[in-house]
Design an enzyme around this catalytic site. Structure first.
Site, PDB file in Angstrom:
ATOM      1  N   GLY A  11       0.847  -1.166   0.109  1.00 51.89           N
ATOM      2  CA  GLY A  11       0.133   0.014  -0.021  1.00 51.89           C
ATOM      3  C   GLY A  11       0.844   1.196   0.169  1.00 51.89           C
ATOM      4  N   GLY A  37      -3.678  -1.979  -2.511  1.00 47.63           N
ATOM      5  CA  GLY A  37      -2.052  -1.833  -2.709  1.00 47.63           C
ATOM      6  C   GLY A  37      -1.905  -2.239  -4.026  1.00 47.63           C
ATOM      7  N   ASP A  57      -4.627 -12.736   2.694  1.00 47.15           N
ATOM      8  CA  ASP A  57      -5.546 -11.881   3.456  1.00 47.15           C
ATOM      9  C   ASP A  57      -5.590 -11.906   4.559  1.00 47.15           C
ATOM     10  OD1 ASP A  57      -8.035 -10.892   4.152  1.00 47.15           O
ATOM     11  OD2 ASP A  57      -9.009 -11.110   1.970  1.00 47.15           O
ATOM     12  N   THR A  91     -11.372  -7.228   8.165  1.00 48.39           N
ATOM     13  CA  THR A  91      -9.860  -6.753   7.872  1.00 48.39           C
ATOM     14  C   THR A  91      -9.467  -6.251   9.149  1.00 48.39           C
ATOM     15  OG1 THR A  91     -10.196  -6.640   5.404  1.00 48.39           O
ATOM     16  CG2 THR A  91      -8.270  -5.348   6.782  1.00 48.39           C
ATOM     17  N   GLY A 101      -2.659 -12.958  17.506  1.00 53.65           N
ATOM     18  CA  GLY A 101      -2.585 -14.402  17.788  1.00 53.65           C
ATOM     19  C   GLY A 101      -1.263 -14.766  17.694  1.00 53.65           C
ATOM     20  N   TYR A 144     -15.254   1.504   9.082  1.00 57.88           N
ATOM     21  CA  TYR A 144     -13.709   1.752   9.236  1.00 57.88           C
ATOM     22  C   TYR A 144     -13.627   2.350  10.779  1.00 57.88           C
ATOM     23  CZ  TYR A 144      -9.132   4.145   8.078  1.00 57.88           C
ATOM     24  OH  TYR A 144      -7.845   4.463   8.104  1.00 57.88           O
TER      25      TYR A 144
END
Ligand code: NAD
Ligand code: UDP
Length: 317
Positions: A11, A37, A57, A91, A101, A144
């Site tokens: 990106g 990106g 992803d 996302t 994690g 967002y």
């Protein structure tokens, strides 16, 4: 030599970060699904034997051994994050869970690219880190804003419950080279319009404000934050304190490009924040960090970049 994972590495910001981390002598892995990106942002790094590129992803688990993780994967331009709001939340939230994690398992330190959007349409000005924000939980920007707020919560919980070493930065409007011509954010839109003598699209009356930071300053702030003592986890604002109206920005870009563009007024998008300016005293005291690139200098570099990009696009047509 540290091994560093950068999610969202292809990106706009991620590609600058990869470049700088390689320059500093690290081994860098870029992970990206190429939603917003572009490989062209990192293609100049491919020959470096210490750079690796992975298509993945972050809503899916990922396993790797690294020392540090910079978590940037998430579309950041309103038109792109609103294209599929559910995916944007996934996302931010599932991405944070997967990366935290991973950090927990491999004992890596992890930095979250949070945002000034956690302050929403702020009623406190300038915005300090203690301010809780003024966010609509069900509006067009919520996918967002609330995704990023939840990611901050996850970071804090993994830190307090599982001792994961975390860092949270809140990034204010950033611009620079490697933005895509169709990115949709204000600086790239205005430059691309001005260079083509097309109408400059002012949303609303143009009196809303933003404080624009050049990408090199942000990358410096990110790296300083990652390298502070473990006790300082943030959140910390990283942005330029010089505030401009959108109209002032448009006029500056018209001047710098000698453009014949006219201003046209379009409806203000839902929940568009009226004003935004960071209080950066925490970054200054904890990171000894201050922005060094002022608007005109940063705009000149960005205009120069887009001039070349637009020429390439015309040539390839
Ligand atoms: P960008 O859209 O150029 O970069 C985001 C990158 O993440 C892209 O390469 C995209 O393909 C990738 N990505 C998106 N969803 C993904 C997924 N599910 N899995 C893997 N990769 C995925 O935006 P940017 O301006 O470079 O922003 C980078 C980060 O900084 C974002 O997290 C953004 O929220 C944050 N931020 C940016 C700004 C700014 O002004 N640029 C301000 C505040 C916060
Ligand atoms: N904006 C505008 N014209 C454009 C794109 C954006 O007037 O072509 C305005 C937008 O309404 C907002 C400001 O510029 O008030 C910054 O928008 P951007 O999408 O860059 O970032 P954000 O709103 O997320 O800060």
């Amino acid at each position: 030599m540290k091994k560093i994972l950068v999610t969202g590495g292809a990106g706009f910001i991620g590609s600058h970060l990869c470049e700088r981390l390689l320059k500093d002598g690290n081994e860098v892995i870029s992970l990206d699904n190429y939603f917003t990106g572009n490989k062209k942002n990192i293609v100049h790094l491919i020959d470096n034997p210490y750079f690796e590129v992975i298509r993945h992803d972050i809503t899916m688990p990922f396993f790797i051994e690294v020392d540090e993780i910079y978590n940037l994967a998430c579309p950041a331009s309103p038109i792109h994050y609103q294209y599929n709001g559910i995916k944007t939340i996934k996302t931010s939230v599932m991405g944070a869970i997967n990366m935290l994690g991973l950090a927990k398992r491999i004992k890596a330190i992890i930095l979250q690219a949070s945002t000034s959007e956690v302050y929403g349409d702020p009623q406190v000005h300038p915005q300090k880190e203690e301010y809780w924000g003024h966010v609509n939980p069900i509006g067009k920007r919520s996918c967002y804003d609330e995704g990023k707020r939840c990611a901050e919560t996850l970071f804090m919980e993994y830190h307090s419950q599982n001792n994961v070493r975390i860092k949270i930065i809140r990034i204010f409007n950033t611009y620079g080279t490697h933005m895509l011509p169709n990115d949709g954010r204000v600086v790239s839109n205005f430059i691309v319009q001005a260079l083509q003598n097309e109408d400059i699209t002012i949303f609303g009356d143009g009196k809303q404000t933003r404080s624009f930071q050049y990408v090199d300053d942000l990358v410096e702030g990110m790296i300083r934050m990652m390298n502070t003592e473990d006790e300082f986890i943030g959140p910390v604002n990283i942005g330029n304190t010089n505030e401009f109206t959108i109209l002032e920005l448009a006029k500056k870009i018209i001047d710098l490009t000698n453009s014949k563009s006219q201003l046209v007024y379009k409806p203000l998008p839902e929940d568009d924040p009226v004003q935004r300016q960071p209080d950066t005293s925490l970054a200054k005291s904890k990171l000894n960090w201050e922005p060094t690139v002022q608007l005109e200098e940063g705009l000149k570099k960005t205009i120069n970049y887009f001039q070349k990009e637009l020429k390439k696009l015309k040539f390839n047509k």
